[in-house]
Motif scaffolding. Structure first.
Motif, mmCIF file in Angstrom:
data_model
loop_
_atom_site.group_PDB
_atom_site.id
_atom_site.type_symbol
_atom_site.label_atom_id
_atom_site.label_comp_id
_atom_site.label_asym_id
_atom_site.label_seq_id
_atom_site.Cartn_x
_atom_site.Cartn_y
_atom_site.Cartn_z
ATOM 1 N N ARG A 172 25.051 9.951 -21.742
ATOM 2 C CA ARG A 172 26.065 8.994 -21.288
ATOM 3 C C ARG A 172 26.076 8.974 -19.766
ATOM 4 O O ARG A 172 25.548 9.880 -19.116
ATOM 5 C CB ARG A 172 27.446 9.371 -21.824
ATOM 6 N N LEU A 173 26.661 7.923 -19.197
ATOM 7 C CA LEU A 173 26.845 7.898 -17.754
ATOM 8 C C LEU A 173 27.756 9.053 -17.345
ATOM 9 O O LEU A 173 28.753 9.338 -18.017
ATOM 10 C CB LEU A 173 27.496 6.580 -17.316
ATOM 11 N N THR A 174 27.414 9.706 -16.251
ATOM 12 C CA THR A 174 28.236 10.821 -15.785
ATOM 13 C C THR A 174 29.669 10.381 -15.522
ATOM 14 O O THR A 174 30.619 11.089 -15.843
ATOM 15 C CB THR A 174 27.624 11.417 -14.502
ATOM 16 N N ASP A 175 29.811 9.215 -14.977
ATOM 17 C CA ASP A 175 31.137 8.669 -14.681
ATOM 18 C C ASP A 175 31.009 7.159 -14.574
ATOM 19 O O ASP A 175 30.029 6.652 -14.015
ATOM 20 C CB ASP A 175 31.688 9.246 -13.372
ATOM 21 N N LEU A 176 31.980 6.436 -15.103
ATOM 22 C CA LEU A 176 31.919 4.976 -15.081
ATOM 23 C C LEU A 176 31.905 4.442 -13.653
ATOM 24 O O LEU A 176 31.365 3.368 -13.378
ATOM 25 C CB LEU A 176 33.112 4.406 -15.855
ATOM 26 N N ARG A 177 32.460 5.214 -12.728
ATOM 27 C CA ARG A 177 32.516 4.762 -11.342
ATOM 28 C C ARG A 177 31.170 4.810 -10.640
ATOM 29 O O ARG A 177 31.042 4.340 -9.499
ATOM 30 C CB ARG A 177 33.556 5.586 -10.575
ATOM 31 N N VAL A 178 30.153 5.359 -11.306
ATOM 32 C CA VAL A 178 28.795 5.273 -10.755
ATOM 33 C C VAL A 178 28.392 3.815 -10.609
ATOM 34 O O VAL A 178 27.658 3.440 -9.682
ATOM 35 C CB VAL A 178 27.797 6.020 -11.675
ATOM 36 N N ILE A 179 28.895 2.971 -11.507
ATOM 37 C CA ILE A 179 28.590 1.538 -11.428
ATOM 38 C C ILE A 179 29.125 0.954 -10.131
ATOM 39 O O ILE A 179 28.495 0.100 -9.499
ATOM 40 C CB ILE A 179 29.190 0.792 -12.640
#
Length: 308
Positions: A172-179
């Motif tokens: 999964r993405l480490t954190d959605l805020r990476v986007i």
């Protein structure tokens, strides 16, 4: 801190009973009580979010307390802090910088791999029913192992144990805020948003269909199948070139390799079968009408010949 803020929200919402809140959001009263006292918080914010939305809506209906109400996005930050899973923004910025350098290097040396990374990262993003981006845990092909390992090393992706298989890890993405912090990923997601919405809608519709007892009326028709198939293909690499081409369906160009596994596959197959039955019924009706028209014309010609 989280429990204290939650108890304050109960007060601002008019002090509803734990039972009333539980019935409204579809969880047990004991679960609401545990959240309210700070015991046994859920693993994911999405689990507690419906209760916060319901209480916030009640609280904001009172114009005298609106200024005191914590927004749902602020609740998410508070939850992340309470559960100790809130990466500092500088860390996310560092991850984004490393990811962009990796993307530039990969685009120069192996552009095909960068395209595969884009598909992989988009498979980790979903769109909620309210249009908000959320995390999604994808089913990964074996060929994606190298890219996964590199993105995990950078910090863009994280591995978590699969509760259904102790020998398997989920990605999964480490954190959605990476986007938000990685502009390239933000662009990819924004460009793909229409097809992400289609895929997420399919997964949500399939889940509701299964939960409701699989009613036929909720299945997709041939138009919806064709449009959704286009979206699924747009979110998948060239499966044919990869040698994983699998069985095709009647409506749309998507194959079984494009369809997310589990309930979605069952829902898709049932929709295909129902649409095919409908098509055949329509073909039979059309054939009968054509035959009747032909018979009528033939009878008319015969009568015309007799009278002549």
């Amino acid at each position: 801190m989280f429990a204290s803020a939650l108890r304050r929200l109960f007060t601002l919402a008019g002090s509803p009973t734990v039972r009333a809140v539980a019935d409204a959001v579809g969880v047990s009263a004991a679960t609401v009580s545990n959240w309210r006292t700070g015991r046994h918080l859920p693993a994911e914010f999405e689990t507690v979010e419906p209760m916060l939305v319901w209480l916030t809506a009640r609280a904001t209906s009172n114009r005298h307390v609106v200024a005191e109400v914590v927004t749902v996005s602020q609740w998410q930050q508070l939850f992340s802090t309470a559960t100790g899973r809130d990466p500092a923004l500088p860390v996310l910025t560092q991850i984004a910088t490393a990811a962009e350098q990796w993307a530039l290097d990969t685009d120069t040396s192996e552009p095909v791999q960068l395209d595969a990374a884009r598909f992989l990262l988009l498979s980790c993003v979903a769109v909620s029913s309210t249009g908000v981006l959320t995390l999604r845990v994808p089913e990964l092909p074996a060929a994606a192992g190298r890219i996964v390992a590199e993105l995990v090393e950078i910090g863009v992706l994280s591995l978590t144990p699969d509760p259904g298989d102790e020998n398997q890890d989920l990605v999964r993405l480490t954190d959605l805020r990476v986007i938000e912090t990685w502009s390239r990923l933000s662009t990819w997601v924004e460009q793909a948003r229409p097809v992400l919405i289609s895929r997420s809608a399919l997964e949500q519709d399939a889940q509701r269909w299964a939960t409701a007892g699989r009613p036929r009326a909720w299945l997709y028709d041939h138009v919806r199948l064709t449009l959704t198939a286009d979206a699924l293909i747009a979110l998948s690499p060239d499966l044919g070139a990869a040698g994983t081409q699998s069985a095709a369906f009647w409506f749309g160009a998507a194959t079984t390799a494009h369809i997310p596994p589990g309930t979605v596959t069952e829902f898709w197959a049932a929709s295909q079968a129902a649409s095919l039955r409908t098509l055949r019924v329509h073909q039979m009706i059309a054939a009968v009408l054509i035959a009747l028209i032909a018979m009528t014309l033939g009878l008319g010609l015969a009568l015309g010949a007799v009278t002549a």
